[in-house]
Scaffold this motif. Structure first.
Motif, PDB file in Angstrom:
ATOM      1  N   VAL A   1       0.844  -1.209   0.000  1.00 47.88           N
ATOM      2  CA  VAL A   1       0.000   0.000   0.000  1.00 47.88           C
ATOM      3  C   VAL A   1       0.871   1.249   0.000  1.00 47.88           C
ATOM      4  CG1 VAL A   1      -2.001  -1.083   1.092  1.00 47.88           C
ATOM      5  CG2 VAL A   1      -0.160  -0.174   2.527  1.00 47.88           C
ATOM      6  N   HIS A   2       0.232   2.392  -0.208  1.00 49.72           N
ATOM      7  CA  HIS A   2       0.968   3.652  -0.288  1.00 49.72           C
ATOM      8  C   HIS A   2       1.207   4.295   1.073  1.00 49.72           C
ATOM      9  CE1 HIS A   2       0.924   3.672  -4.597  1.00 49.72           C
ATOM     10  NE2 HIS A   2      -0.396   3.744  -4.676  1.00 49.72           N
ATOM     11  N   GLN A   3       0.403   3.951   2.065  1.00 52.92           N
ATOM     12  CA  GLN A   3       0.536   4.552   3.394  1.00 52.92           C
ATOM     13  C   GLN A   3       0.346   3.471   4.444  1.00 52.92           C
ATOM     14  OE1 GLN A   3      -2.004   7.956   4.193  1.00 52.92           O
ATOM     15  NE2 GLN A   3      -1.888   7.639   6.401  1.00 52.92           N
ATOM     16  N   PHE A   4       1.209   3.484   5.438  1.00 48.17           N
ATOM     17  CA  PHE A   4       1.101   2.511   6.529  1.00 48.17           C
ATOM     18  C   PHE A   4       1.812   3.084   7.746  1.00 48.17           C
ATOM     19  CE2 PHE A   4       4.722   1.654   3.842  1.00 48.17           C
ATOM     20  CZ  PHE A   4       5.779   1.472   4.716  1.00 48.17           C
ATOM     21  N   ASP A   5       1.613   2.467   8.888  1.00 43.85           N
ATOM     22  CA  ASP A   5       2.282   2.900  10.116  1.00 43.85           C
ATOM     23  C   ASP A   5       3.338   1.871  10.501  1.00 43.85           C
ATOM     24  OD1 ASP A   5       0.043   4.858  12.217  1.00 43.85           O
ATOM     25  OD2 ASP A   5       0.539   5.033  10.107  1.00 43.85           O
ATOM     26  N   LYS A   6       4.381   2.340  11.165  1.00 41.60           N
ATOM     27  CA  LYS A   6       5.476   1.440  11.498  1.00 41.60           C
ATOM     28  C   LYS A   6       6.220   1.938  12.722  1.00 41.60           C
ATOM     29  CE  LYS A   6       8.967   1.254   8.593  1.00 41.60           C
ATOM     30  NZ  LYS A   6      10.312   0.935   8.039  1.00 41.60           N
ATOM     31  N   VAL A   7       6.718   1.003  13.511  1.00 36.69           N
ATOM     32  CA  VAL A   7       7.696   1.300  14.561  1.00 36.69           C
ATOM     33  C   VAL A   7       9.038   0.784  14.068  1.00 36.69           C
ATOM     34  CG1 VAL A   7       8.475   0.802  16.906  1.00 36.69           C
ATOM     35  CG2 VAL A   7       6.057   1.280  16.485  1.00 36.69           C
ATOM     36  N   GLU A   8       9.989   1.689  13.941  1.00 37.24           N
ATOM     37  CA  GLU A   8      11.309   1.374  13.389  1.00 37.24           C
ATOM     38  C   GLU A   8      12.380   1.560  14.448  1.00 37.24           C
ATOM     39  OE1 GLU A   8      13.972   0.650   9.915  1.00 37.24           O
ATOM     40  OE2 GLU A   8      11.889   0.219  10.442  1.00 37.24           O
ATOM     41  N   MET A   9      13.227   0.549  14.614  1.00 42.97           N
ATOM     42  CA  MET A   9      14.380   0.660  15.508  1.00 42.97           C
ATOM     43  C   MET A   9      15.545   1.288  14.746  1.00 42.97           C
ATOM     44  SD  MET A   9      14.327  -3.118  17.276  1.00 42.97           S
ATOM     45  CE  MET A   9      14.301  -3.993  15.687  1.00 42.97           C
ATOM     46  N   PHE A  10      16.325   2.101  15.455  1.00 44.32           N
ATOM     47  CA  PHE A  10      17.505   2.693  14.835  1.00 44.32           C
ATOM     48  C   PHE A  10      18.608   2.775  15.883  1.00 44.32           C
ATOM     49  CE2 PHE A  10      20.319   5.766  12.933  1.00 44.32           C
ATOM     50  CZ  PHE A  10      20.222   5.482  11.577  1.00 44.32           C
ATOM     51  N   SER A  11      19.819   2.334  15.498  1.00 45.69           N
ATOM     52  CA  SER A  11      20.961   2.330  16.424  1.00 45.69           C
ATOM     53  C   SER A  11      22.157   3.049  15.844  1.00 45.69           C
ATOM     54  CB  SER A  11      21.384   0.885  16.743  1.00 45.69           C
ATOM     55  OG  SER A  11      20.409   0.207  17.481  1.00 45.69           O
ATOM     56  N   TYR A  12      22.845   3.801  16.721  1.00 43.61           N
ATOM     57  CA  TYR A  12      24.171   4.336  16.430  1.00 43.61           C
ATOM     58  C   TYR A  12      25.149   3.572  17.325  1.00 43.61           C
ATOM     59  CZ  TYR A  12      21.728   8.557  14.679  1.00 43.61           C
ATOM     60  OH  TYR A  12      20.918   9.445  14.016  1.00 43.61           O
ATOM     61  N   CYS A  13      26.246   3.099  16.755  1.00 43.77           N
ATOM     62  CA  CYS A  13      27.220   2.388  17.582  1.00 43.77           C
ATOM     63  C   CYS A  13      28.606   2.508  16.950  1.00 43.77           C
ATOM     64  CB  CYS A  13      26.832   0.923  17.772  1.00 43.77           C
ATOM     65  SG  CYS A  13      26.943  -0.091  16.275  1.00 43.77           S
ATOM     66  N   ARG A  14      29.608   2.022  17.660  1.00 43.55           N
ATOM     67  CA  ARG A  14      30.957   1.952  17.098  1.00 43.55           C
ATOM     68  C   ARG A  14      30.967   0.911  15.971  1.00 43.55           C
ATOM     69  NH1 ARG A  14      35.781   2.843  20.965  1.00 43.55           N
ATOM     70  NH2 ARG A  14      35.051   4.513  22.328  1.00 43.55           N
TER      71      ARG A  14
END
Length: 419
Positions: A273-286
């Motif tokens: 579909v063109h629109q949806f909801d999401k929970v996205e994980m994002f990490s910064y690390c060495r």
């Protein structure tokens, strides 16, 4: 963005990465040529500037006759320096474009090939096809969860309304995802979904997949297809300090994708579909911690899928199916009974330092020197999960059992057909 010094010193690993992706390695030669041209232009500019300064100093000491000659030469040098400076600017732009055309390196452990050349790492749960199996659209319509017709009437094909328990089921799932993320040290975020071009380009989405993105020309802004974009840009131009532990964020957002090139694919229901909801994980690390963090993100995804009580498999995505920024990617695909096959529900990518180089996100290494951080991302829940939940928990009477983990959020144990 790739490390230019590494490209100069070992271009063969970049050629091998492109070939593993199934792409031409000519982009490596183009980048090296652009680099050589830029370095040559810089050297010419610096030589002329040095001559200009030298002549300027000689004028003060010269006799009248020599001074006239030196002043004439000064005028010539001024134009030559100006032309050389312009050449430096042009060569820098050409180099920037050539380098940005290169995707990230590919992990030696990633399978070679295209979309169908993945490696299955494991299967979890028993698959089955219920008697008189209904697909998610038939179930959702009977249960009063979706309204595809009015979605199309309002916004066109591939749009929909989530109604009643459908809206509540998605909210239950996304709230559980945020709860799980917070319990594992992620900072919950609701980021902007309109971003500037530099944020989109910085994450690598304006390359081969640019046609997937909605662009608001009047405002020079992009609608994000994932909150990975604003989360990656959150620390752009910043130094994260020692970064002894990964910095983790969980972004809840609406996402928008044009689905260019998908004409005729998955037109039924809410899979594409063109629109949806999401929970996205994002990490910064060495960078040295990135591989371990990648496995950790995959573990969080698998835990969530386990709470949904759906059978799934984990695949190691082939190089040709990696995004521009990804060094390695794992997908979790849930069993969809009506199609008798697995469909992607999550992906998690290790982008190494590729995005951080573009966005200037640094940290202090063990020697106190500035270095580029690694970035990683992964899906923790999204609208498409409703497909797997409904189809795997359907009952012969048309009702659907609610996964136990969602019941406290939804306030009911089952979904029953509407009269």
């Amino acid at each position: 963005m790739i490390d230019m010094r590494a490209l100069r010193e070992n271009p063969e690993i970049f050629r091998a990465g492109l070939e593993k992706r199934g792409a031409s390695s000519e982009a490596v030669d183009s980048a090296l040529e652009a680099d050589a041209s830029h370095r040559s232009a810089l050297q010419s500019f610096e030589t002329l500037r040095a001559d200009q300064k030298r002549v300027g100093k000689e004028i003060a000491k010269a006799d009248p006759e020599t001074r006239e000659k030196l002043l004439a030469r000064t005028k010539e040098l001024a134009q030559e320096v100006k032309d050389a400076e312009a050449q430096v600017g042009q060569s820098a732009a050409a180099l920037d474009a050539a380098v940005k055309a290169l995707p990230n390196l590919v992990s030696p452990d990633a399978p070679a090939g295209g979309e169908d050349d993945y490696t299955v790492l494991r299967h979890v749960g028993e698959t089955s096809v219920p008697e008189n199996c209904k697909d998610h659209l038939e179930l959702g319509t009977a249960l009063g969860l979706f309204d595809m017709e009015r979605g199309a009437k309002t916004s066109g094909s591939r749009f929909y309304y989530l109604t009643g328990d459908g809206a509540l089921l998605q909210l239950a799932m996304l709230n559980l995802a945020i709860q799980q993320a917070t319990a594992n040290g992620f900072v919950p975020m609701i980021p902007p979904v309109l971003v500037r071009p530099e944020a989109m380009e910085g994450t690598g989405f304006l390359g081969e997949h640019a046609d997937e993105i909605y662009y608001l020309e009047r405002d020079e802004m992009y609608l994000v297809g994932t909150s990975e974009v604003p989360l990656a840009s959150y620390h752009s131009g910043e130094n994260l300090g020692a970064l002894e532990q990964p910095m983790r964020y969980a972004g809840w957002s609406s996402c928008f994708r044009r689905e260019a090139g998908s004409y005729g694919k998955d037109t039924r229901g809410i899979i594409r579909v063109h629109q949806f909801d999401k929970v996205e994980m994002f990490s910064y690390c060495r960078p040295e911690d990135a591989a371990e963090e990648h496995e950790r993100l995959l573990g969080f995804e698998e835990k969530m899928l386990g709470l949904m009580e759906v059978p799934y498999r984990v695949i190691d995505t082939a190089a040709g199916d990696l995004g521009t920024s990804a060094y390695r990617k794992f997908d979790c695909e849930a069993w969809v009974p009506s199609q008798e096959r697995y469909r992607e529900l999550t992906s998690t990518s290790n982008c190494t330092t590729f995005q951080a180089r573009r966005l200037e996100v640094k940290y202090k290494d063990e020697n106190g020197k500035n270095a580029f951080a690694a970035t990683l991302n992964g899906t923790l829940a999204t609208t498409r999960w409703l497909v797997a939940i409904l189809e795997n928990h359907q009952r012969p009477d048309g009702s659907v059992s609610v996964p136990e983990a969602l019941r406290p959020f939804l306030g009911k144990d089952e979904l029953t057909p509407k009269k």
